[in-house]
Every structure is written in C-alpha cells, then in structure tokens.
Enzyme design. Structure first.
Site, PDB file in Angstrom:
ATOM      1  N   ASP A 168       3.647  -8.129  -6.261  1.00  0.00           N
ATOM      2  CA  ASP A 168       5.083  -8.147  -6.534  1.00  0.00           C
ATOM      3  C   ASP A 168       5.857  -7.691  -5.303  1.00  0.00           C
ATOM      4  OD1 ASP A 168       4.430  -8.824  -9.114  1.00  0.00           O
ATOM      5  OD2 ASP A 168       4.547  -6.766  -9.867  1.00  0.00           O
TER       6      ASP A 168
HETATM    7  N1  URA Z   1      -0.038  -5.906 -11.038  1.00  0.00           N
HETATM    8  C1  URA Z   1       1.303  -5.787 -11.016  1.00  0.00           C
HETATM    9  O1  URA Z   1       1.924  -5.434 -12.004  1.00  0.00           O
HETATM   10  N2  URA Z   1       1.932  -6.048  -9.865  1.00  0.00           N
HETATM   11  C2  URA Z   1       1.296  -6.384  -8.722  1.00  0.00           C
HETATM   12  O2  URA Z   1       1.938  -6.595  -7.693  1.00  0.00           O
HETATM   13  C3  URA Z   1      -0.102  -6.508  -8.776  1.00  0.00           C
HETATM   14  C4  URA Z   1      -0.750  -6.259  -9.949  1.00  0.00           C
END
Ligand code: URA
Length: 235
Positions: free
Chosen positions: A104
């Site tokens: 993310d």
């Molecule tokens: N899980 C998440 O919630 N975000 C990420 O960036 C990676 C795994």
C-alpha cells in the site's frame, strides 16, 4: 537497450557476421517468438532471442531490493503520482522493470523490483505459498484471543469483500505490535486481518519475502541489486 540483431548474435554466439547473416536468412532466429529480419532492432535485456528454438544466453534479468518508503505507489504507472520506479535510475528502468507485488501507499519495506516475470509470479501467486513477514503496530493491545484467532485462520467480511484468510504466524513485539507472517496477498490483507479483530494498523512494514530479508542498511527509498544467492532464495 536496443541494438541491431546482427550485432547481438555475433557477440552472443561468437560467430562471424557472414554466419549470422545466413542464420537470419534461414529464418532460424526469433525475437519474442517472431522470426527476426536482417537489420531489425532487438533488446536482449527485455526480449527473448532464440536460435533454432533455444534461447541464446544474453537476456540478463534485473533483480532489485527496495526499501519502499511511504507515499509512493507500487506500480509502473502512477498516473501523475510517484511510483517505486521513480526511485531507480532510468538506465535500469529501461530494462522492463516492475514491482513483484504490491505494498500500500502507506506501507514501507521490502519490495522486489525485477524484469523477470516468472520470478515475480512465484513471489505473488498464493499457490506457491511464499511467506511474507510484516511488522505491524496497532492502535490497541493485541490479546491472546486475537493471536489465537489470527493463527487459526480468520474470516474476513468488510467493505472490500469476504474471504477466509489462511492461518498466520504471529510473533508479538510488546503489547501493541507484532510480526505477522502470511502466505497470500489480498487487497489490504494484513490491515483487514487485524481490523477483523477490531485493531487498526497504524504502521506497516514488510520485513521479508520467503527467505529474503530486508537489508537493514537500506534506508526508506534506497535500493540495491540482489545477489545471486538472494535471487536463488526466491526461486
Ligand atoms: N497488507 C496490507 O494491508 N497492506 C500492505 O501493503 C501489505 C499487506
């Protein structure tokens, strides 16, 4: 970088230009599956060049480890927003690089950037069950019940959909933080797993993919090439 096909073949096969010309005339050379024409351009870093159906050994994949900072997208095209590819030199970017999986925008940590589609698929595909370890800090105390539920495999139902998360491994770090190992990468996987227990993730960093750990010397935004040994850890 694109070059004339004759130049690539002469170098890689160590054959004189006359022989290379003959091979091309006979239609024995293909670039990405299409018969090569004399004088055409090809890029040995990103295209597969074959002689009589066998790849010639010039394609060099690139494998980078990035400590992704927050605020950049794990994408090749950010549509105006900065991406992880903006953090690597353009000479490398031209070799057809892409991130092997997604973090993310507000997640930090280990991201492999490569031109090797097969390896990327192995890392990403849940079928291969490659473990990913994240360090998560939460807005509240992680209870024994939370740990037991996450380790048993939790059912997720939220605004983004519904799925059964596979059992995770949890290693607590104080009351409100933990290392969590998961083997799938659904949208916001880790955040949603903790949210299903009523805990919001306030900081998330990926520490490892399979046997490959984030180099602690890499500051957010820094990258380095993987060693051959590290690439083998992912294969
Ligand atoms: N899980 C998440 O919630 N975000 C990420 O960036 C990676 C795994």
């Amino acid at each position: 970088m694109s070059e004339r096909i004759e130049k690539i073949l002469a170098r890689e096969l160590n054959e004189p230009r006359s022989r290379v010309k003959t091979l091309l005339q006979k239609g024995q050379v293909t670039v990405d599956g299409v018969v090569a024409r004399a004088g055409q351009q090809a890029d040995p870093d990103t295209q597969e060049i074959c002689l009589a159906g066998e790849p010639i050994a010039c394609r060099a994949f690139v494998y980078l480890m990035l400590n992704k900072p927050t605020g950049v997208l794990s994408a090749t095209d950010g549509k105006g927003e900065p991406t992880v590819l903006d953090l690597v030199p353009s000479a490398l970017r031209r070799k057809g690089l892409f991130p092997a999986g997604r973090l993310d925008k507000d997640t930090e940590g280990l991201l492999v950037i490569t031109s090797d589609g097969q390896l990327a698929h192995r890392i990403i595909s849940p079928k291969h069950e490659v473990g990913k370890v994240y360090y998560a800090r939460l807005d509240g105390e992680l209870t024994d019940e939370d740990v037991a539920a996450l380790e048993a495999g939790i059912h997720i139902r939220d605004a983004d959909g519904e799925f059964d998360a596979r059992p995770a491994q949890i290693d607590r770090d104080g009351g409100d933080a933990a290392y969590i190992r998961v083997t799938e990468g659904k949208y916001h996987q880790v955040k949603r797993m903790f949210a299903a227990r009523g805990k919001q993730v306030v900081y998330l960093k990926r520490m490892a993919i399979g046997g490959l750990a984030l180099d602690p010397d890499l500051q957010p935004g820094e990258w380095r090439e993987l060693t051959e040994e590290e690439v083998r850890l992912l294969e």
